[in-house]
Design a protein around this motif. Structure first.
Motif, PDB file in Angstrom:
ATOM      1  N   ALA A   1       0.836  -1.202   0.000  1.00  0.00           N
ATOM      2  CA  ALA A   1       0.000   0.000   0.000  1.00  0.00           C
ATOM      3  C   ALA A   1       0.874   1.257   0.000  1.00  0.00           C
ATOM      4  N   GLU A   2       1.935   1.260   0.778  1.00  0.00           N
ATOM      5  CA  GLU A   2       2.866   2.400   0.809  1.00  0.00           C
ATOM      6  C   GLU A   2       3.494   2.620  -0.567  1.00  0.00           C
ATOM      7  N   ARG A   3       4.008   1.536  -1.167  1.00  0.00           N
ATOM      8  CA  ARG A   3       4.642   1.645  -2.492  1.00  0.00           C
ATOM      9  C   ARG A   3       3.659   2.128  -3.559  1.00  0.00           C
ATOM     10  N   ALA A   4       2.397   1.772  -3.387  1.00  0.00           N
ATOM     11  CA  ALA A   4       1.374   2.168  -4.356  1.00  0.00           C
ATOM     12  C   ALA A   4       0.879   3.593  -4.114  1.00  0.00           C
ATOM     13  N   GLY A   5       1.405   4.254  -3.083  1.00  0.00           N
ATOM     14  CA  GLY A   5       1.067   5.655  -2.843  1.00  0.00           C
ATOM     15  C   GLY A   5      -0.129   5.891  -1.941  1.00  0.00           C
ATOM     16  N   PHE A   6      -0.593   4.876  -1.241  1.00  0.00           N
ATOM     17  CA  PHE A   6      -1.700   5.068  -0.313  1.00  0.00           C
ATOM     18  C   PHE A   6      -1.215   5.940   0.843  1.00  0.00           C
ATOM     19  N   LYS A   7      -2.063   6.854   1.307  1.00  0.00           N
ATOM     20  CA  LYS A   7      -1.640   7.873   2.264  1.00  0.00           C
ATOM     21  C   LYS A   7      -1.956   7.563   3.714  1.00  0.00           C
ATOM     22  N   ALA A   8      -2.823   6.579   3.970  1.00  0.00           N
ATOM     23  CA  ALA A   8      -3.183   6.252   5.355  1.00  0.00           C
ATOM     24  C   ALA A   8      -3.619   4.797   5.435  1.00  0.00           C
ATOM     25  N   ILE A   9      -3.512   4.262   6.638  1.00  0.00           N
ATOM     26  CA  ILE A   9      -3.988   2.920   6.926  1.00  0.00           C
ATOM     27  C   ILE A   9      -5.157   3.057   7.898  1.00  0.00           C
ATOM     28  N   ALA A  10      -6.285   2.467   7.545  1.00  0.00           N
ATOM     29  CA  ALA A  10      -7.447   2.427   8.445  1.00  0.00           C
ATOM     30  C   ALA A  10      -7.461   1.032   9.060  1.00  0.00           C
ATOM     31  N   LEU A  11      -7.078   0.943  10.316  1.00  0.00           N
ATOM     32  CA  LEU A  11      -6.974  -0.334  11.001  1.00  0.00           C
ATOM     33  C   LEU A  11      -8.360  -0.797  11.441  1.00  0.00           C
ATOM     34  N   THR A  12      -8.743  -1.988  11.017  1.00  0.00           N
ATOM     35  CA  THR A  12     -10.052  -2.537  11.346  1.00  0.00           C
ATOM     36  C   THR A  12      -9.884  -3.556  12.462  1.00  0.00           C
ATOM     37  N   VAL A  13     -10.518  -3.292  13.614  1.00  0.00           N
ATOM     38  CA  VAL A  13     -10.353  -4.187  14.758  1.00  0.00           C
ATOM     39  C   VAL A  13     -11.651  -4.891  15.154  1.00  0.00           C
ATOM     40  N   ASP A  14     -12.756  -4.615  14.475  1.00  0.00           N
ATOM     41  CA  ASP A  14     -14.026  -5.226  14.871  1.00  0.00           C
ATOM     42  C   ASP A  14     -14.293  -6.572  14.191  1.00  0.00           C
ATOM     43  N   THR A  15     -13.493  -6.960  13.233  1.00  0.00           N
ATOM     44  CA  THR A  15     -13.734  -8.170  12.461  1.00  0.00           C
ATOM     45  C   THR A  15     -13.698  -9.459  13.286  1.00  0.00           C
ATOM     46  N   PRO A  16     -12.921  -9.561  14.356  1.00  0.00           N
ATOM     47  CA  PRO A  16     -12.961 -10.801  15.128  1.00  0.00           C
ATOM     48  C   PRO A  16     -14.350 -11.140  15.663  1.00  0.00           C
ATOM     49  N   ARG A  17     -15.242 -10.193  15.669  1.00  0.00           N
ATOM     50  CA  ARG A  17     -16.617 -10.410  16.118  1.00  0.00           C
ATOM     51  C   ARG A  17     -17.545 -10.150  14.942  1.00  0.00           C
ATOM     52  N   LEU A  18     -17.547 -11.041  13.987  1.00  0.00           N
ATOM     53  CA  LEU A  18     -18.374 -10.857  12.798  1.00  0.00           C
ATOM     54  C   LEU A  18     -19.850 -10.894  13.159  1.00  0.00           C
ATOM     55  N   GLY A  19     -20.590  -9.989  12.549  1.00  0.00           N
ATOM     56  CA  GLY A  19     -22.032  -9.966  12.757  1.00  0.00           C
ATOM     57  C   GLY A  19     -22.711 -11.070  11.955  1.00  0.00           C
ATOM     58  N   ARG A  20     -23.951 -11.323  12.265  1.00  0.00           N
ATOM     59  CA  ARG A  20     -24.743 -12.304  11.513  1.00  0.00           C
ATOM     60  C   ARG A  20     -25.224 -11.605  10.251  1.00  0.00           C
ATOM     61  N   ARG A  21     -24.708 -11.984   9.121  1.00  0.00           N
ATOM     62  CA  ARG A  21     -24.996 -11.315   7.844  1.00  0.00           C
ATOM     63  C   ARG A  21     -26.244 -11.931   7.219  1.00  0.00           C
ATOM     64  N   GLU A  22     -27.396 -11.441   7.693  1.00  0.00           N
ATOM     65  CA  GLU A  22     -28.691 -11.998   7.297  1.00  0.00           C
ATOM     66  C   GLU A  22     -28.885 -12.035   5.778  1.00  0.00           C
ATOM     67  N   ALA A  23     -28.531 -10.940   5.098  1.00  0.00           N
ATOM     68  CA  ALA A  23     -28.725 -10.903   3.636  1.00  0.00           C
ATOM     69  C   ALA A  23     -27.852 -11.939   2.945  1.00  0.00           C
ATOM     70  N   ASP A  24     -26.621 -12.114   3.416  1.00  0.00           N
ATOM     71  CA  ASP A  24     -25.729 -13.117   2.823  1.00  0.00           C
ATOM     72  C   ASP A  24     -26.268 -14.527   3.056  1.00  0.00           C
ATOM     73  N   ILE A  25     -26.809 -14.758   4.232  1.00  0.00           N
ATOM     74  CA  ILE A  25     -27.380 -16.071   4.547  1.00  0.00           C
ATOM     75  C   ILE A  25     -28.608 -16.324   3.674  1.00  0.00           C
ATOM     76  N   LYS A  26     -29.497 -15.355   3.635  1.00  0.00           N
ATOM     77  CA  LYS A  26     -30.742 -15.485   2.852  1.00  0.00           C
ATOM     78  C   LYS A  26     -30.434 -15.717   1.375  1.00  0.00           C
ATOM     79  N   ASN A  27     -29.459 -14.984   0.862  1.00  0.00           N
ATOM     80  CA  ASN A  27     -29.126 -15.076  -0.564  1.00  0.00           C
ATOM     81  C   ASN A  27     -28.080 -16.145  -0.876  1.00  0.00           C
ATOM     82  N   ARG A  28     -27.637 -16.871   0.170  1.00  0.00           N
ATOM     83  CA  ARG A  28     -26.610 -17.910   0.025  1.00  0.00           C
ATOM     84  C   ARG A  28     -25.389 -17.371  -0.714  1.00  0.00           C
ATOM     85  N   PHE A  29     -24.900 -16.227  -0.226  1.00  0.00           N
ATOM     86  CA  PHE A  29     -23.774 -15.561  -0.880  1.00  0.00           C
ATOM     87  C   PHE A  29     -22.531 -16.438  -0.902  1.00  0.00           C
ATOM     88  N   ILE A  30     -21.938 -16.549  -2.057  1.00  0.00           N
ATOM     89  CA  ILE A  30     -20.645 -17.200  -2.261  1.00  0.00           C
ATOM     90  C   ILE A  30     -19.861 -16.272  -3.185  1.00  0.00           C
TER      91      ILE A  30
END
Length: 122
Positions: free
Chosen positions: A47-76
């Motif tokens: 990302a640095e080499r590609a010129g990206f200017k900031a990193i947005a650190l995501t820390v909530d992913t270890p607690r994934l929500g129940r993705r109702e639309a993905d379940i209903k639509n059988r997302f793959i």
């Protein structure tokens, strides 16, 4: 007209190099922290080499929500798409045979110890 600001997810179906080649603009990289810190280092450096200017650190992913639309639509994730930032890395392959493939992959790769707590009393 200005190009604006763009945030690219680590899990995007375009990689940092592809996005950087599209022209001017301010770009931020949304980083999901893998257990394997080597993966994290490689993503940040690209990302640095590609010129990206900031990193947005995501820390909530270890607690994934129940993705109702993905379940209903059988997302793959369609077979013609991949998580492009990881194509050049030697990682565990995502199971595309069932609708929990992406969720299972994420749960197995992401550092679940991340939290907003400060210090060693996690």
């Amino acid at each position: 007209m200005s190009a604006g600001i763009q945030m690219l997810s680590s899990w995007a179906t375009s990689n940092v190099e592809e996005v950087a080649s599209t022209g001017p603009g301010i770009r931020f990289f949304q980083l999901y922290v893998y257990k394997d810190r080597n993966v994290v280092i490689q993503l940040v450096r690209r990302a640095e080499r590609a010129g990206f200017k900031a990193i947005a650190l995501t820390v909530d992913t270890p607690r994934l929500g129940r993705r109702e639309a993905d379940i209903k639509n059988r997302f793959i994730l369609p077979s013609n798409l991949s998580l492009k930032n990881f194509d050049v890395l030697d990682l565990e392959t995502m199971d595309r045979t069932n609708d929990s493939g992406l969720t299972s992959y994420v749960a197995g790769q992401i550092d679940r110890s991340l939290s907003w707590k400060v210090g060693s009393d996690r």
